[in-house]
Design a protein around this motif. Structure first.
Motif, short mmCIF file in Angstrom:
data_model
loop_
_atom_site.label_atom_id
_atom_site.label_comp_id
_atom_site.label_asym_id
_atom_site.label_seq_id
_atom_site.Cartn_x
_atom_site.Cartn_y
_atom_site.Cartn_z
N GLU A 241 5.06 -1.72 -87.40
CA GLU A 241 4.26 -2.47 -88.38
C GLU A 241 3.38 -3.52 -87.68
OE1 GLU A 241 4.83 -5.21 -92.41
OE2 GLU A 241 6.57 -4.72 -91.15
N VAL A 242 3.97 -4.30 -86.79
CA VAL A 242 3.20 -5.36 -86.11
C VAL A 242 2.12 -4.76 -85.23
CG1 VAL A 242 3.34 -7.21 -84.39
CG2 VAL A 242 5.04 -7.09 -86.22
N LEU A 243 2.46 -3.75 -84.45
CA LEU A 243 1.48 -3.13 -83.57
C LEU A 243 0.37 -2.45 -84.37
CD1 LEU A 243 3.94 -1.59 -80.94
CD2 LEU A 243 2.36 -3.50 -80.55
N THR A 244 0.71 -1.83 -85.47
CA THR A 244 -0.29 -1.19 -86.32
C THR A 244 -1.25 -2.21 -86.91
OG1 THR A 244 1.21 0.64 -86.86
CG2 THR A 244 -0.65 0.28 -88.35
N ASP A 245 -0.72 -3.33 -87.33
CA ASP A 245 -1.58 -4.39 -87.88
C ASP A 245 -2.56 -4.90 -86.82
OD1 ASP A 245 -0.47 -4.23 -90.37
OD2 ASP A 245 0.81 -6.01 -90.15
N MET A 246 -2.07 -5.10 -85.60
CA MET A 246 -2.93 -5.60 -84.53
C MET A 246 -4.01 -4.59 -84.19
SD MET A 246 -0.58 -7.83 -81.89
CE MET A 246 0.76 -6.68 -81.65
N ALA A 247 -3.62 -3.33 -84.03
CA ALA A 247 -4.59 -2.29 -83.68
C ALA A 247 -5.63 -2.12 -84.78
CB ALA A 247 -3.86 -0.97 -83.43
#
Length: 347
Positions: A241-247
C-alpha cells in the motif's frame, strides 16, 4: 587545522528567512524550512546550526565544511544527470530532520547531540576552484541536508553557475517556499528522499509528508531535474500500500521521473529492522513499473536493476555496475536504436 575561534567568527553570519513575531520580542520565527521553528534568544532551531543571538537569527555554519570530496554523480544518486561525471560534494554539520536511520548521523546529528560545530572554513570561491581543479562537472550539496547551510550553498551555487558548473542538491525535500524560490534559478538537479507515508515521517523523522510531496512537484514543474530515492525499510515503509501510493504520486507528476528504491541496512538508532531483502526491492521495482514509471532503479544491491533501459524499445542505454558507468549510448538525449527521447540532463 584552523583555529576554532577564528573559524567560528568566519562561519557566523546573519541568516535569511526569519522575522520577529513582534518588535517588542527578541524571539524569532525561522521559515527556512517547513519546521518553522520559533526560537528564543540564546537557543537554536531544530537544525541546531541556526541560533537566535539577541533577537537576530544567525547561521553558525557558513563555509564551515565538514566534508569535501569528489564523488561519482551516480552516488548521489543521479542516473539521468551527466552520467559518469564527478560531482564535488560538500556539507556542513546539522540537519532539520531526526531520522532514526540516518546514514550520516555522525555529522548530521552532531550539533543536536553535542552542540559542537566542527569543520574548516572554506570560502565559496575555493569550493568552485576545488571542483574545477578536480575535473568535476557539478557541485553537489549533500551528505547532510543542504537547506540548513542555505546561505553558503546559495553563494557557492551562484559562483558555480558563473563558472559553467552545474549545481545539485541531495535533499529531504523540507525546504521552505521562499528558500526554494530563491535557489531554483541556480539549481540544475535535485534528488529528494520520499521516505514513506505520513506516519513514517512523524515516527521516524520528526517531520510531515505533505511538504515533501509539494516540493517534489514544485521543483519538477520549475524545470529542475528531479530524481527521487526511497530507502525501503522492512516493517516500516515496505508495504504494498505505501509503495503503491508513493509510485502513483510520482507517476502522477511525470512518468519520466526516476525512482531509486534502495536497500536498508541497520544503522544509528534504527537497529530493530532487518536488512532489506532482494525480493522486497524487486517488489518495489515492480510496483513502480506497474504505476507507469519509466525509470525505476535498485540501490545498495550491486547487479540488480542498475542500468537504464529504453522504455520504448528495450535497448540498454546506460550499463552500470555500482557507481561505475560501463557504457553510455544515449545520443543527444535519444535512444540510438529507436530515436525515442530519454528524459534527463545529458550534456
Amino acid at each position: 587545522m584552523q583555529d576554532p575561534m577564528q573559524n567560528s567568527m568566519q562561519s557566523t553570519r546573519e541568516a535569511q528567512f526569519w522575522r520577529r513575531p513582534d518588535q517588542e520580542s527578541e524571539d524569532v520565527n525561522c521559515s527556512l524550512c517547513y519546521q518553522n521553528c520559533h526560537i528564543r534568544p540564546g537557543k537554536r532551531g531544530i537544525c541546531a546550526v541556526r541560533e537566535n543571538q539577541g533577537g537576530m537569527l544567525m547561521t553558525l555554519v557558513y563555509g564551515n565544511l565538514i566534508a569535501a570530496n569528489e564523488d561519482p554523480i551516480e552516488k548521489k544518486p543521479f542516473f539521468h544527470f551527466l552520467p559518469g561525471s564527478l560531482a564535488y560534494s560538500i556539507a556542513t554539520v546539522g540537519c532539520n530532520f531526526r531520522c532514526l536511520h540516518c546514514q550520516n548521523a555522525d555529522i548530521s546529528q552532531l550539533p543536536h547531540e553535542t552542540g559542537k560545530l566542527p569543520g574548516n572554513y572554506v570560502p565559496p570561491e575555493d569550493v568552485v576552484a576545488g571542483a574545477i581543479s578536480r575535473g568535476c562537472q557539478s557541485i553537489a550539496y549533500t551528505y547532510t541536508e543542504p537547506t540548513i547551510f542555505f546561505e553558503y550553498a546559495y553563494d557557492v551555487a551562484r559562483l558555480a553557475r558563473a563558472s559553467k558548473l552545474r549545481n545539485v542538491f541531495v535533499s529531504n525535500g523540507y525546504i521552505g517556499q521562499d528558500a526554494a524560490d530563491k535557489i531554483i534559478p541556480l539549481l540544475d538537479g535535485i534528488n529528494i528522499d520520499l521516505k514513506g507515508d505520513d506516519e513514517f515521517y512523524r515516527k521516524v523523522c520528526k517531520a510531515k509528508l505533505d511538504p515533501v510531496k509539494s516540493n517534489i512537484e514544485k521543483f519538477w514543474r520549475a524545470g529542475v531535474w528531479v530524481e527521487v530515492t526511497t530507502l525501503v525499510i522492512p516493517g516500516y515503509n515496505d508495504s504494498v500500500e505505501v509503495l503503491t501510493d508513493m509510485a502513483g504520486f510520482l507517476a502522477g507528476i511525470s512518468r519520466d521521473m526516476p525512482w531509486h528504491v534502495s536497500a536498508f541496512y541497520p544503522t544509528y538508532k534504527l537497529l530493530d529492522a532487518p536488512p532489506t531483502g532482494v525480493e522486497s526491492i524487486k517488489r518495489a521495482l515492480n510496483i513502480g513499473r506497474e504505476a507507469g514509471l519509466k525509470y525505476v532503479y535498485a540501490g545498495n544491491i550491486i547487479g540488480e536493476s542498475e542500468s537504464t533501459i529504453c522504455p520504448d524499445c528495450g535497448f540498454v542505454l546506460i550499463e552500470r555496475r555500482g557507481y561505475r558507468v560501463m557504457k553510455n549510448s544515449v545520443t543527444e538525449g535519444r535512444c540510438p536504436n529507436c530515436k525515442a527521447a530519454v528524459a534527463g540532463v545529458w550534456s
